[in-house]
Design an enzyme around this catalytic site. Structure first.
Site, PDB file in Angstrom:
ATOM      1  N   HIS A   1      23.321  -6.853  43.255  1.00  0.00           N
ATOM      2  CA  HIS A   1      24.156  -5.661  43.363  1.00  0.00           C
ATOM      3  C   HIS A   1      23.456  -4.563  42.570  1.00  0.00           C
ATOM      4  O   HIS A   1      22.451  -4.828  41.909  1.00  0.00           O
ATOM      5  CB  HIS A   1      25.583  -5.931  42.872  1.00  0.00           C
ATOM      6  CG  HIS A   1      25.709  -6.273  41.409  1.00  0.00           C
ATOM      7  ND1 HIS A   1      25.024  -7.329  40.831  1.00  0.00           N
ATOM      8  CD2 HIS A   1      26.440  -5.710  40.408  1.00  0.00           C
ATOM      9  CE1 HIS A   1      25.341  -7.393  39.544  1.00  0.00           C
ATOM     10  NE2 HIS A   1      26.187  -6.420  39.261  1.00  0.00           N
TER      11      HIS A   1
ATOM     12  N   HIS B   1      24.444  -2.581  39.934  1.00  0.00           N
ATOM     13  CA  HIS B   1      24.811  -2.185  38.573  1.00  0.00           C
ATOM     14  C   HIS B   1      23.537  -1.975  37.757  1.00  0.00           C
ATOM     15  O   HIS B   1      22.505  -2.601  38.022  1.00  0.00           O
ATOM     16  CB  HIS B   1      25.716  -3.250  37.931  1.00  0.00           C
ATOM     17  CG  HIS B   1      27.144  -3.153  38.389  1.00  0.00           C
ATOM     18  ND1 HIS B   1      28.075  -4.149  38.176  1.00  0.00           N
ATOM     19  CD2 HIS B   1      27.792  -2.159  39.060  1.00  0.00           C
ATOM     20  CE1 HIS B   1      29.239  -3.765  38.672  1.00  0.00           C
ATOM     21  NE2 HIS B   1      29.098  -2.578  39.234  1.00  0.00           N
TER      22      HIS B   1
ATOM     23  N   ASP C   1      22.307  -2.888  35.059  1.00  0.00           N
ATOM     24  CA  ASP C   1      21.563  -3.972  34.407  1.00  0.00           C
ATOM     25  C   ASP C   1      20.957  -4.941  35.423  1.00  0.00           C
ATOM     26  O   ASP C   1      20.489  -6.021  35.061  1.00  0.00           O
ATOM     27  CB  ASP C   1      22.454  -4.717  33.406  1.00  0.00           C
ATOM     28  CG  ASP C   1      23.765  -5.197  34.017  1.00  0.00           C
ATOM     29  OD1 ASP C   1      24.283  -4.517  34.920  1.00  0.00           O
ATOM     30  OD2 ASP C   1      24.263  -6.260  33.596  1.00  0.00           O
ATOM     31  N   HIS C   2      20.941  -4.545  36.697  1.00  0.00           N
ATOM     32  CA  HIS C   2      20.356  -5.391  37.740  1.00  0.00           C
ATOM     33  C   HIS C   2      19.319  -4.667  38.586  1.00  0.00           C
ATOM     34  O   HIS C   2      18.629  -5.303  39.386  1.00  0.00           O
ATOM     35  CB  HIS C   2      21.462  -5.975  38.628  1.00  0.00           C
ATOM     36  CG  HIS C   2      22.355  -6.919  37.884  1.00  0.00           C
ATOM     37  ND1 HIS C   2      22.219  -8.286  37.955  1.00  0.00           N
ATOM     38  CD2 HIS C   2      23.357  -6.677  37.002  1.00  0.00           C
ATOM     39  CE1 HIS C   2      23.117  -8.859  37.152  1.00  0.00           C
ATOM     40  NE2 HIS C   2      23.821  -7.913  36.569  1.00  0.00           N
TER      41      HIS C   2
ATOM     42  N   HIS D   1      32.939  -8.864  42.700  1.00  0.00           N
ATOM     43  CA  HIS D   1      32.435  -8.111  41.544  1.00  0.00           C
ATOM     44  C   HIS D   1      32.070  -6.698  41.999  1.00  0.00           C
ATOM     45  O   HIS D   1      32.407  -5.713  41.359  1.00  0.00           O
ATOM     46  CB  HIS D   1      31.243  -8.834  40.927  1.00  0.00           C
ATOM     47  CG  HIS D   1      30.636  -8.102  39.776  1.00  0.00           C
ATOM     48  ND1 HIS D   1      31.333  -7.812  38.627  1.00  0.00           N
ATOM     49  CD2 HIS D   1      29.397  -7.568  39.599  1.00  0.00           C
ATOM     50  CE1 HIS D   1      30.550  -7.144  37.795  1.00  0.00           C
ATOM     51  NE2 HIS D   1      29.374  -6.972  38.364  1.00  0.00           N
TER      52      HIS D   1
ATOM     53  N   ASP E   1      26.327 -11.684  38.991  1.00  0.00           N
ATOM     54  CA  ASP E   1      27.570 -11.360  38.286  1.00  0.00           C
ATOM     55  C   ASP E   1      28.823 -11.910  38.955  1.00  0.00           C
ATOM     56  O   ASP E   1      29.944 -11.543  38.581  1.00  0.00           O
ATOM     57  CB  ASP E   1      27.685  -9.839  38.084  1.00  0.00           C
ATOM     58  CG  ASP E   1      26.778  -9.355  36.964  1.00  0.00           C
ATOM     59  OD1 ASP E   1      26.083 -10.206  36.360  1.00  0.00           O
ATOM     60  OD2 ASP E   1      26.750  -8.140  36.694  1.00  0.00           O
TER      61      ASP E   1
ATOM     62  N   HIS F   1      24.685 -13.820  32.536  1.00  0.00           N
ATOM     63  CA  HIS F   1      24.815 -13.242  31.187  1.00  0.00           C
ATOM     64  C   HIS F   1      25.392 -14.288  30.231  1.00  0.00           C
ATOM     65  O   HIS F   1      26.539 -14.178  29.801  1.00  0.00           O
ATOM     66  CB  HIS F   1      25.725 -12.005  31.238  1.00  0.00           C
ATOM     67  CG  HIS F   1      25.222 -10.900  32.120  1.00  0.00           C
ATOM     68  ND1 HIS F   1      23.958 -10.345  31.993  1.00  0.00           N
ATOM     69  CD2 HIS F   1      25.809 -10.231  33.148  1.00  0.00           C
ATOM     70  CE1 HIS F   1      23.802  -9.380  32.895  1.00  0.00           C
ATOM     71  NE2 HIS F   1      24.898  -9.294  33.617  1.00  0.00           N
TER      72      HIS F   1
END
Ligand SMILES: [Zn+2]
Length: 268
Positions: free
Chosen positions: A96, A98, A100-101, A185, A207, A252
């Protein structure tokens, strides 16, 4: 023929309060967690699944996540450990978009970018509550300039770098490399499974499940587009792991991550 190898690319860490990481579980206090990408060195190409966060962008937009990252913990830094140049990556797959990806996507300038069709749409036209999560547009800065009625998949997006390929449903994108739809998510979330010659399949949750603890408690994190769907996807991952006798790799999870082997080690 060359065998598939999988490398975990360490991307540093962030921290959030446990009330965010474990929704309605009554837990509090900061928890630091890892962020990483996955390189699949495959006979059909070099694929990266998720590219971590950009340190500068993260400090600027979400400083409360207390990002920590050394130059080695970037996509160029991690690939350098393997003597691979970012331009040699053929495909970037994002679970996805976001921050942090997808923070390292921009380094892989020659790669085709693969994601779920609904994810690209959500990223292009984010809801108000998702704007911060989707704020790193560095890998496709012109994407949001396109008019809303520009039909996705029409090929018109191909004039931009990177080139996008969008998918729906479960897909085998290369031999033994599977994307499983785990929505909730975000609008178009994918988890990844890789079959290898010498070990059980590796199932990367992304996630759809942050950690073993989330799974054990069947407790989702906060900040999801659809909470019921997120719970269903967590259950789906549990079922898939059983069905394929796969090992789950959480996105995570500091405790689990300590036991994962990281690049330059290769899972084969
Ligand atoms: Zn996310």
């Amino acid at each position: 023929m060359k065998k598939t190898k999988v490398y975990l690319l360490d991307g540093g860490s962030m921290a959030l309060d446990r009330s965010y990481l474990y929704l309605n579980a009554g837990l509090t206090g900061d928890e630091r967690f890892p962020v990483y990408g996955v390189l699949i060195d495959h006979p059909e190409g070099r694929f990266i699944f998720d590219t971590g966060f950009d340190f500068g962008h993260t400090c600027e937009t979400v400083p409360f996540t207390k990002p920590s990252q050394t130059p080695v913990q970037t996509i160029p830094g991690q690939l350098d450990l393997l003597r691979v140049r970012p331009s040699e990556i053929t495909h970037v797959i994002n679970s996805h978009y976001h921050i942090d990806h997808c923070g390292g996507n921009k380094h892989c300038s020659h790669a085709t970018t693969i994601c779920h069709k609904c994810e690209l749409e959500a990223f292009r036209f984010p809801q108000e509550s998702e704007k911060l999560g989707y704020s790193d547009t560095s890998f496709a800065p012109h994407l949001r300039d396109q008019p809303a009625d520009d039909a996705l998949g029409s090929g018109e997006l191909d004039i931009f770098t990177p080139r996008f390929e969008t998918l729906t449903g479960d897909q085998e994108i290369a031999k033994g490399v599977y994307l499983f739809e785990t929505l909730g998510h975000t609008a178009g979330h994918y988890s990844l499974m890789v079959k290898l010659a010498h070990r059980r399949p590796m199932l990367f949750t992304a996630d759809a499940c942050y950690s073993q603890k989330n799974l054990d408690m069947m407790c989702i994190q906060a900040g999801n587009r659809d909470e019921d769907q997120t719970r269903a996807s967590m259950q789906r991952l549990k079922d898939l792991a059983e069905l394929h006798d796969a090992d789950l790799f959480f996105s995570h999870d500091a405790e689990s991550y300590a036991n994962y082997q990281k690049a330059p080690y290769a899972y084969t």
